[in-house]
Design an enzyme around this catalytic site. Sequence first.
Site, PDB file in Angstrom:
ATOM      1  N   GLY A  55       0.844  -1.189   0.000  1.00 31.68           N
ATOM      2  CA  GLY A  55       0.000   0.000   0.000  1.00 31.68           C
ATOM      3  C   GLY A  55       0.876   1.235   0.000  1.00 31.68           C
ATOM      4  N   GLN A  60       2.891   9.999   1.381  1.00 28.99           N
ATOM      5  CA  GLN A  60       4.182   9.308   1.327  1.00 28.99           C
ATOM      6  C   GLN A  60       4.982   9.637   0.079  1.00 28.99           C
ATOM      7  OE1 GLN A  60       2.430   5.229   2.256  1.00 28.99           O
ATOM      8  NE2 GLN A  60       4.428   5.120   3.247  1.00 28.99           N
ATOM      9  N   CYS A 101       6.488   0.114   7.299  1.00 33.44           N
ATOM     10  CA  CYS A 101       6.033   1.273   6.533  1.00 33.44           C
ATOM     11  C   CYS A 101       7.142   1.683   5.576  1.00 33.44           C
ATOM     12  CB  CYS A 101       5.712   2.428   7.494  1.00 33.44           C
ATOM     13  SG  CYS A 101       5.115   3.902   6.648  1.00 33.44           S
ATOM     14  N   LEU A 102       6.784   1.920   4.306  1.00 33.23           N
ATOM     15  CA  LEU A 102       7.794   2.297   3.312  1.00 33.23           C
ATOM     16  C   LEU A 102       8.495   3.607   3.695  1.00 33.23           C
ATOM     17  CD1 LEU A 102       5.923   1.453  -0.030  1.00 33.23           C
ATOM     18  CD2 LEU A 102       7.763   0.139   1.060  1.00 33.23           C
ATOM     19  N   HIS A 143      -3.873   1.043   7.890  1.00 33.48           N
ATOM     20  CA  HIS A 143      -2.528   1.639   7.905  1.00 33.48           C
ATOM     21  C   HIS A 143      -2.467   2.824   6.934  1.00 33.48           C
ATOM     22  CE1 HIS A 143       2.017   1.371   8.030  1.00 33.48           C
ATOM     23  NE2 HIS A 143       1.813   2.092   6.943  1.00 33.48           N
ATOM     24  N   GLU A 144      -2.978   2.606   5.719  1.00 31.97           N
ATOM     25  CA  GLU A 144      -2.918   3.676   4.705  1.00 31.97           C
ATOM     26  C   GLU A 144      -3.843   4.833   5.067  1.00 31.97           C
ATOM     27  OE1 GLU A 144      -0.504   3.541   2.783  1.00 31.97           O
ATOM     28  OE2 GLU A 144      -0.051   1.438   3.127  1.00 31.97           O
ATOM     29  N   HIS A 147      -2.250   7.277   7.272  1.00 33.68           N
ATOM     30  CA  HIS A 147      -1.372   8.244   6.579  1.00 33.68           C
ATOM     31  C   HIS A 147      -2.155   9.494   6.166  1.00 33.68           C
ATOM     32  CE1 HIS A 147       2.534   6.367   6.299  1.00 33.68           C
ATOM     33  NE2 HIS A 147       2.025   5.232   5.840  1.00 33.68           N
TER      34      HIS A 147
HETATM   35 ZN    ZN Z   1       3.024   3.460   5.927  1.00 33.67          ZN
END
Ligand code: ZN
Length: 181
Positions: A55, A60, A101-102, A143-144, A147
Amino acid sequence: MADHSAEFEPLPTRIVRYPDPVLARPASPVTAFDDELHAFLERMIELMRESEGVGLAAPQVGVSRRIFVAEPEPGPESVPVVFINPELELGGGLEPFEEGCLSIPEVRVMVRRPSVVRIRALDLDGAPFELEDDAFPARVWQHEFDHLEGVLITDRMSPRDRLTHRKRLKAMREDFEDAGR
Ligand code: ZN
């Protein structure tokens, strides 16, 4: 010209890392469903796949808009789903699960979240749709969605995880400050 075209061009080239302030800011709704948005969504999907993520949310990549893409089970047959201006309805009990998380490489945190999610969102053309899940996609959506509210897994860490990742997070903050000089 659409109100967001300045945000979407040039297209993002990289994933923004903790503690960039764009990650801590609540994002604004999308209001125009045009070619600029479509090009941006394609780029987000590319960046998610290049990074082997499941995701990716617009903040991000430095764009503070309520958009995320998700592909919880990547594979040759899978189709990434685009969620615009999403709303969540949460149910079920809280379940712990380890998340990464990226935007925070090398940090994995145990996060407790509701197990059942109904999500309502707009697709790339602005058409509403609704999905429900009680497994991994439900986890990814939450999670997304976080953000889009400016919330990171570091905001949901247990005291134990906070201690475990203290040095790594401090190093990331120092790297960020150095890059800004
Ligand atoms: Zn993340």
